[in-house]
Motif scaffolding. Structure first.
Motif, short mmCIF file in Angstrom:
data_model
loop_
_atom_site.label_atom_id
_atom_site.label_comp_id
_atom_site.label_asym_id
_atom_site.label_seq_id
_atom_site.Cartn_x
_atom_site.Cartn_y
_atom_site.Cartn_z
N VAL A 42 0.85 -1.19 0.00
CA VAL A 42 0.00 0.00 0.00
C VAL A 42 0.88 1.23 0.00
N ALA A 43 0.46 2.26 -0.75
CA ALA A 43 1.14 3.55 -0.78
C ALA A 43 0.12 4.58 -1.25
N GLY A 44 0.07 5.70 -0.55
CA GLY A 44 -0.93 6.70 -0.89
C GLY A 44 -2.31 6.11 -0.76
N SER A 45 -3.13 6.24 -1.80
CA SER A 45 -4.48 5.68 -1.78
C SER A 45 -4.57 4.40 -2.60
N THR A 46 -3.43 3.79 -2.91
CA THR A 46 -3.41 2.61 -3.77
C THR A 46 -2.98 1.37 -2.99
N LEU A 47 -3.74 0.29 -3.18
CA LEU A 47 -3.40 -1.02 -2.64
C LEU A 47 -3.27 -1.98 -3.81
N VAL A 48 -2.23 -2.81 -3.80
CA VAL A 48 -2.10 -3.87 -4.79
C VAL A 48 -2.01 -5.20 -4.05
N ALA A 49 -2.60 -6.23 -4.66
CA ALA A 49 -2.58 -7.57 -4.07
C ALA A 49 -2.40 -8.59 -5.19
N GLY A 50 -1.49 -9.53 -4.98
CA GLY A 50 -1.25 -10.57 -5.98
C GLY A 50 -0.93 -11.89 -5.32
N GLU A 51 -1.50 -12.97 -5.82
CA GLU A 51 -1.29 -14.28 -5.22
C GLU A 51 0.02 -14.88 -5.72
N PRO A 52 0.96 -15.20 -4.83
CA PRO A 52 2.22 -15.79 -5.27
C PRO A 52 2.01 -17.21 -5.76
N GLY A 53 2.78 -17.58 -6.77
CA GLY A 53 2.70 -18.93 -7.30
C GLY A 53 1.65 -19.12 -8.37
N ALA A 54 0.63 -18.28 -8.43
CA ALA A 54 -0.39 -18.40 -9.47
C ALA A 54 0.22 -18.04 -10.82
N ASP A 55 0.00 -18.90 -11.80
CA ASP A 55 0.63 -18.70 -13.10
C ASP A 55 -0.44 -18.76 -14.20
N PRO A 56 -0.67 -17.65 -14.93
CA PRO A 56 0.04 -16.37 -14.86
C PRO A 56 -0.40 -15.53 -13.66
N ALA A 57 0.42 -14.53 -13.31
CA ALA A 57 0.12 -13.70 -12.15
C ALA A 57 -0.97 -12.69 -12.47
N SER A 58 -1.76 -12.42 -11.46
CA SER A 58 -2.79 -11.38 -11.55
C SER A 58 -2.63 -10.46 -10.35
N ILE A 59 -2.35 -9.19 -10.62
CA ILE A 59 -2.16 -8.20 -9.56
C ILE A 59 -3.36 -7.27 -9.57
N ARG A 60 -4.14 -7.31 -8.51
CA ARG A 60 -5.35 -6.48 -8.43
C ARG A 60 -5.01 -5.13 -7.79
N VAL A 61 -5.57 -4.07 -8.39
CA VAL A 61 -5.31 -2.71 -7.95
C VAL A 61 -6.58 -2.14 -7.34
N TYR A 62 -6.46 -1.52 -6.15
CA TYR A 62 -7.61 -0.97 -5.44
C TYR A 62 -7.35 0.47 -5.03
N ASP A 63 -8.43 1.25 -5.01
CA ASP A 63 -8.41 2.58 -4.42
C ASP A 63 -8.90 2.43 -2.98
N VAL A 64 -8.02 2.70 -2.01
CA VAL A 64 -8.41 2.51 -0.61
C VAL A 64 -8.72 3.83 0.09
N SER A 65 -8.94 4.88 -0.72
CA SER A 65 -9.40 6.14 -0.12
C SER A 65 -10.87 6.05 0.23
N THR A 66 -11.54 5.02 -0.25
CA THR A 66 -12.94 4.79 0.06
C THR A 66 -13.07 3.53 0.91
N THR A 67 -14.22 3.38 1.59
CA THR A 67 -14.52 2.18 2.36
C THR A 67 -15.90 1.69 1.95
N PRO A 68 -16.01 0.48 1.42
CA PRO A 68 -14.91 -0.46 1.18
C PRO A 68 -14.03 -0.03 0.01
N ALA A 69 -12.91 -0.74 -0.16
CA ALA A 69 -11.97 -0.41 -1.24
C ALA A 69 -12.65 -0.56 -2.60
#
Length: 540
Positions: free
Chosen positions: A160-187
């Motif tokens: 997490v940095a600023g209002s951005t959160l990224v999450a990615g599952e290790p080992g999953a092939d191919p990789a998928s990195i999800r991007v979220y705006d966490v300035s809101t609730t819920p993200a």
């Protein structure tokens, strides 16, 4: 005369250091730093050291300590305990566990990301669809757990940095990195970054505008725009990059550089490479044989960069520390005048030069206006008042000083540097000579017997305050018949600015020569001058 003893900081970076933490563990290796302490997760314990790796204490009796987090402004460290399904809060000052947050509903917490009083936890025990990310607010006595995004099998890597959160599952092939705006609730989901192969590490740079990935089989680190989800840059110039495996990646807090951790294909060598974040130029490397970098273990603390190494087979952990701000160097010079005298203003000068690798920035990019620290010591070792001075945009600077006495005076200038440039300093010792006065005396050129004559003089210059000293005045009279007499006339103390005055009333005619002597002292040299008055018999 000034005796110059100039010391300049070396421009070469110091070597990286590796410290044995005295613990072996199959899991853990995450590291954070705060308040002069470095915390390393080591499965059943957390090892706490000083920034140089010296052991402070161990927080023991834990169950699967695998991830750590701390906020820049925080006083607590948080640890994910995978086996006991909880996050614990640790007081940085006392190292006591002050809170336990139950995550039984989101088991096997394994990764952490923190921004101020909010924490994101990647969890999952390995069952398909039963892992994911959950967020909680640390300031609440009993935090509410709020899921973020879809279910996963392995606990996602989170950053997490600023209002951005990224999450990615290790080992999953191919990789998928999800991007979220966490300035809101819920993200709020902002998109998805798709990569060609599996994910080993994940970080954010440039205040959340770029995601950094360490991907298997790519032999590079990639930067992704978190708005367009497009790949924007690759970092791949390490010595191990041709056959090595990108394992860990992180960005400095100011966004100026990216640090990547490589492991050799054989698993018997590690390398940390520092890249210019914008140009991807390699600006510093450190290598180590016989150990490997732990994925996700690169961490920044002040001007220091840390990573954790493990010995293959034994799992023994070592703290790897790069030297303070080694990535760009600086040189600070200080030159004294050829002669320095007590009480008189003398001008010292120098220049700050910044360097990047083999490029000297003084020939291209100037350092800009920078604040320097000036320290001064008297011959007896006591210090004079601290002072800050500033450079011009081209790095040049000047300052003046009036030493209050004679002897060896030491001057030292220091630039503390930044997280991008290593600081540097320079010193000079000068031997201060006694003040050389210019003694003058003025008065009338002629006078009459019985007439009061007024004289004045000075031995100083504007703006100087002199210590106490003595002036004596003697008078020699040569009468018209050629006979002469000498008389001591007066002893006086001049004012602090060096001025003085005296008077005399002649009783005989003739040439009156007034000799003024400055006796001097340990700070001021003696001096002498004369003034002649022709004294006449007054008319009848």
């Amino acid at each position: 005369m000034a005796a110059l003893l100039v010391t300049q900081a070396p421009t070469a970076a110091a070597a990286a250091t590796v410290t044995d933490l005295g613990v072996a563990a199959d899991r853990g290796g995450d590291v954070v730093g705060h308040s002069g302490k470095i915390f390393v997760a080591a499965d059943d314990r957390i090892v706490v050291t000083k920034s140089d790796g010296a052991l402070i204490d161990t927080i023991s009796g834990l169950s699967g300590a695998v991830a750590l987090s701390v906020a820049d402004n925080g006083r607590k460290v948080y640890a994910a305990l995978r086996d006991s399904h909880e996050v614990i809060e640790i007081d940085i000052a006392t190292l006591a566990i002050t809170k336990r947050i139950d995550l039984t509903a989101y088991p096997c917490p394994s990764t952490l990301a923190q921004s101020y009083e909010r924490l994101w936890v990647g969890y999952g025990c390995g069952q398909a669809g039963e892992g994911g990310v959950v967020t909680l607010e640390l300031w609440r006595p009993t935090p509410t757990l709020v899921p973020v995004g879809p279910g996963t099998t392995q606990p996602p890597l989170v950053a997490v940095a600023g209002s951005t959160l990224v999450a990615g599952e290790p080992g999953a092939d191919p990789a998928s990195i999800r991007v979220y705006d966490v300035s809101t609730t819920p993200a709020t989901p902002r998109g998805e970054i798709r990569a060609d192969t599996s994910l080993r590490d994940l970080a954010l740079a440039d205040y959340g505008s770029a995601a950094l990935s360490a991907l298997a089989d790519t032999h590079r680190f990639d930067a992704w725009d978190t708005t367009t989800n497009a790949k924007t840059r690759a970092y791949d110039s390490g010595e191990l990059s041709e056959h090595g495996l990108p394992t860990a990646v992180a960005a400095s807090p100011n966004g100026a550089y990216v640090v990547g951790g490589w492991n050799s294909s054989a698993g018997d060598a590690a390398e940390l490479v520092v890249y210019d974040a914008t140009s991807a130029e390699v600006i510093y490397t450190a290598a180590h044989q016989g150990k490997v970098v732990v994925a996700g273990s690169i961490e920044f603390y002040g001007t220091l960069t840390f990573a954790v190494l493990k010995e293959p087979g034994t799992g023994r952990m070592h703290l790897w520390r790069l030297p303070p701000s080694p990535y760009h160097s600086s040189t600070l010079t200080l030159t004294a005048p050829s002669k320095v005298t007590a009480l008189k203003q003398s001008t010292f000068s120098g220049r700050l030069t910044l360097s990047s690798g083999r490029l000297t920035l003084s020939s291209g990019l100037p350092p800009g206006v920078q604040t320097l620290e000036l320290y001064r010591w008297l011959p007896d070792g006591t210090s004079r008042p601290f002072q800050e001075i500033t450079t011009a945009a081209d790095g040049t600077y000047q300052f003046t000083d009036a030493p209050p006495s004679t002897g060896a005076f030491k001057y030292q200038v220091y630039w503390p540097g930044t997280s991008w440039f290593r600081g540097s300093g320079s010193s000079v010792t000068v031997t201060v000579a006694r003040y050389q006065p210019t003694l003058t005396a003025t008065g009338p050129a002629t006078g009459n017997i019985g007439e009061r004559l007024e004289f004045s003089g000075t031995f100083g210059a504007d703006g100087i305050t002199f210590p106490r000293t003595i002036i004596t005045v003697s008078r020699k009279v040569v009468s018209p018949d050629g006979t002469g007499t000498s008389t001591g006339l007066v002893k006086l103390t001049p004012a602090a600015d060096g001025s003085f005055s005296f008077s005399d009333t002649p009783t005989t005619a003739g040439e009156h020569t007034y000799t003024v002597n400055l006796l001097g002292n340990s700070t001021i040299e003696p001096a002498s001058t004369t003034h002649v008055v022709t004294v006449l018999q007054p008319p009848a």
